[in-house]
Motif scaffolding. Structure first.
Motif, PDB file in Angstrom:
ATOM      1  N   TYR A  75      31.096  27.415  26.929  1.00  0.00           N
ATOM      2  CA  TYR A  75      32.762  27.452  27.819  1.00  0.00           C
ATOM      3  C   TYR A  75      33.460  28.375  26.904  1.00  0.00           C
ATOM      4  N   TYR A  76      34.556  28.679  28.025  1.00  0.00           N
ATOM      5  CA  TYR A  76      35.442  30.442  27.975  1.00  0.00           C
ATOM      6  C   TYR A  76      36.416  29.442  28.104  1.00  0.00           C
ATOM      7  N   GLU A  77      38.111  29.858  27.359  1.00  0.00           N
ATOM      8  CA  GLU A  77      38.839  29.400  27.550  1.00  0.00           C
ATOM      9  C   GLU A  77      40.169  30.399  27.219  1.00  0.00           C
ATOM     10  N   LEU A  78      41.293  30.701  27.514  1.00  0.00           N
ATOM     11  CA  LEU A  78      41.983  31.711  27.019  1.00  0.00           C
ATOM     12  C   LEU A  78      43.063  31.157  25.482  1.00  0.00           C
ATOM     13  N   THR A  79      42.954  31.783  25.128  1.00  0.00           N
ATOM     14  CA  THR A  79      43.597  31.771  23.478  1.00  0.00           C
ATOM     15  C   THR A  79      45.135  31.004  24.448  1.00  0.00           C
ATOM     16  N   SER A  80      45.781  31.458  25.371  1.00  0.00           N
ATOM     17  CA  SER A  80      47.370  31.555  25.095  1.00  0.00           C
ATOM     18  C   SER A  80      47.401  31.334  27.113  1.00  0.00           C
ATOM     19  N   PRO A  81      48.344  30.802  27.186  1.00  0.00           N
ATOM     20  CA  PRO A  81      48.613  30.284  28.922  1.00  0.00           C
ATOM     21  C   PRO A  81      49.246  31.378  28.713  1.00  0.00           C
ATOM     22  N   LYS A  82      49.831  32.379  27.906  1.00  0.00           N
ATOM     23  CA  LYS A  82      50.636  33.830  27.803  1.00  0.00           C
ATOM     24  C   LYS A  82      50.642  34.691  28.488  1.00  0.00           C
ATOM     25  N   ILE A  83      49.040  34.350  28.486  1.00  0.00           N
ATOM     26  CA  ILE A  83      47.726  35.783  28.963  1.00  0.00           C
ATOM     27  C   ILE A  83      48.068  35.862  30.856  1.00  0.00           C
ATOM     28  N   THR A  84      48.100  34.469  31.573  1.00  0.00           N
ATOM     29  CA  THR A  84      48.306  34.478  32.725  1.00  0.00           C
ATOM     30  C   THR A  84      49.179  34.745  33.068  1.00  0.00           C
ATOM     31  N   GLN A  85      50.518  33.974  32.109  1.00  0.00           N
ATOM     32  CA  GLN A  85      51.942  34.749  32.705  1.00  0.00           C
ATOM     33  C   GLN A  85      52.244  36.271  32.256  1.00  0.00           C
ATOM     34  N   ALA A  86      51.659  36.352  31.722  1.00  0.00           N
ATOM     35  CA  ALA A  86      51.613  38.511  31.074  1.00  0.00           C
ATOM     36  C   ALA A  86      51.376  39.163  33.024  1.00  0.00           C
ATOM     37  N   LEU A  87      50.376  38.739  32.825  1.00  0.00           N
ATOM     38  CA  LEU A  87      49.716  39.041  33.927  1.00  0.00           C
ATOM     39  C   LEU A  87      50.273  38.985  35.531  1.00  0.00           C
ATOM     40  N   ASP A  88      51.371  37.625  35.331  1.00  0.00           N
ATOM     41  CA  ASP A  88      51.553  37.490  36.478  1.00  0.00           C
ATOM     42  C   ASP A  88      52.809  38.339  36.546  1.00  0.00           C
ATOM     43  N   LEU A  89      53.691  38.803  35.475  1.00  0.00           N
ATOM     44  CA  LEU A  89      54.826  39.393  35.700  1.00  0.00           C
ATOM     45  C   LEU A  89      54.124  40.475  35.426  1.00  0.00           C
ATOM     46  N   LEU A  90      53.196  41.534  35.490  1.00  0.00           N
ATOM     47  CA  LEU A  90      52.773  42.391  35.592  1.00  0.00           C
ATOM     48  C   LEU A  90      52.871  43.060  37.339  1.00  0.00           C
ATOM     49  N   VAL A  91      51.563  41.708  38.078  1.00  0.00           N
ATOM     50  CA  VAL A  91      51.977  41.538  39.381  1.00  0.00           C
ATOM     51  C   VAL A  91      53.240  42.137  39.822  1.00  0.00           C
ATOM     52  N   GLU A  92      54.092  40.572  39.034  1.00  0.00           N
ATOM     53  CA  GLU A  92      55.678  40.992  40.010  1.00  0.00           C
ATOM     54  C   GLU A  92      55.990  42.888  39.934  1.00  0.00           C
ATOM     55  N   VAL A  93      56.329  42.938  38.898  1.00  0.00           N
ATOM     56  CA  VAL A  93      56.422  44.738  38.486  1.00  0.00           C
ATOM     57  C   VAL A  93      55.903  45.055  40.032  1.00  0.00           C
ATOM     58  N   MET A  94      54.763  45.321  39.761  1.00  0.00           N
ATOM     59  CA  MET A  94      53.485  46.026  40.440  1.00  0.00           C
ATOM     60  C   MET A  94      54.437  46.328  42.034  1.00  0.00           C
ATOM     61  N   ASN A  95      54.434  44.967  42.918  1.00  0.00           N
ATOM     62  CA  ASN A  95      54.843  44.126  43.997  1.00  0.00           C
ATOM     63  C   ASN A  95      56.483  44.932  43.841  1.00  0.00           C
ATOM     64  N   GLN A  96      57.068  44.817  43.130  1.00  0.00           N
ATOM     65  CA  GLN A  96      58.814  45.533  43.192  1.00  0.00           C
ATOM     66  C   GLN A  96      58.407  46.722  43.662  1.00  0.00           C
ATOM     67  N   GLU A  97      57.564  47.827  42.506  1.00  0.00           N
ATOM     68  CA  GLU A  97      57.758  49.135  42.381  1.00  0.00           C
ATOM     69  C   GLU A  97      56.757  49.562  44.236  1.00  0.00           C
ATOM     70  N   ALA A  98      55.742  48.962  44.893  1.00  0.00           N
ATOM     71  CA  ALA A  98      55.550  48.954  45.983  1.00  0.00           C
ATOM     72  C   ALA A  98      56.391  48.806  47.082  1.00  0.00           C
ATOM     73  N   ILE A  99      57.243  48.120  46.509  1.00  0.00           N
ATOM     74  CA  ILE A  99      58.179  47.899  47.915  1.00  0.00           C
ATOM     75  C   ILE A  99      59.376  48.912  47.815  1.00  0.00           C
ATOM     76  N   SER A 100      60.023  49.523  46.670  1.00  0.00           N
ATOM     77  CA  SER A 100      60.556  49.722  46.384  1.00  0.00           C
ATOM     78  C   SER A 100      61.295  51.149  45.376  1.00  0.00           C
ATOM     79  N   PRO A 101      59.317  52.052  45.972  1.00  0.00           N
ATOM     80  CA  PRO A 101      59.109  53.364  44.772  1.00  0.00           C
ATOM     81  C   PRO A 101      60.448  53.699  44.511  1.00  0.00           C
ATOM     82  N   ARG A 102      60.128  54.912  43.103  1.00  0.00           N
ATOM     83  CA  ARG A 102      61.546  55.187  42.727  1.00  0.00           C
ATOM     84  C   ARG A 102      61.089  56.525  43.658  1.00  0.00           C
TER      85      ARG A 102
END
Length: 102
Positions: A75-102
């Motif tokens: 069985y495998y498990e993540l070493t920290s729940p913060k890993i998925t939190q960090a990935l979720d934050l990256l998705v938010e940044v990508m979504n924000q960038e897609a909505i309002s690109p520079r």
């Protein structure tokens, strides 16, 4: 991050390399809610066992996942729940960038 030491930056880069593959991101997402066996991961993601095992080994060596054996199953498990939190934050940044690109 400018004040981070060289060794910490190398560790950071190694950790990020563990995330730098779409299949590994899918595996991380599959592990989001708790441990899964290798066979469960293979079935869920439609991956051959050899391929899944290679990606899981990389996640383990990069410090993103850990494994334990129960009888014949690994069985495998993540070493920290913060890993998925960090990935979720990256998705938010990508979504924000897609909505309002520079």
């Amino acid at each position: 991050m400018a004040d981070l030491g060289g060794e910490l930056l190398k560790l950071h880069a190694s950790f990020c390399k563990g995330l730098a593959d779409p299949k590994r991101l899918q595996i991380i997402n599959a592990l989001r809610h708790g441990p899964r066996s290798v066979s469960e991961i293979c079935e869920l993601l439609d991956l051959p066992q050899a391929n899944a095992s290679q990606h899981l080994a990389i996640l383990r060596t990069r410090g993103l996942a850990r494994s334990h054996r129960e009888g014949q199953r690994i069985y495998y498990e993540l070493t920290s729940p913060k890993i998925t939190q960090a990935l979720d934050l990256l998705v938010e940044v990508m979504n924000q960038e897609a909505i309002s690109p520079r």
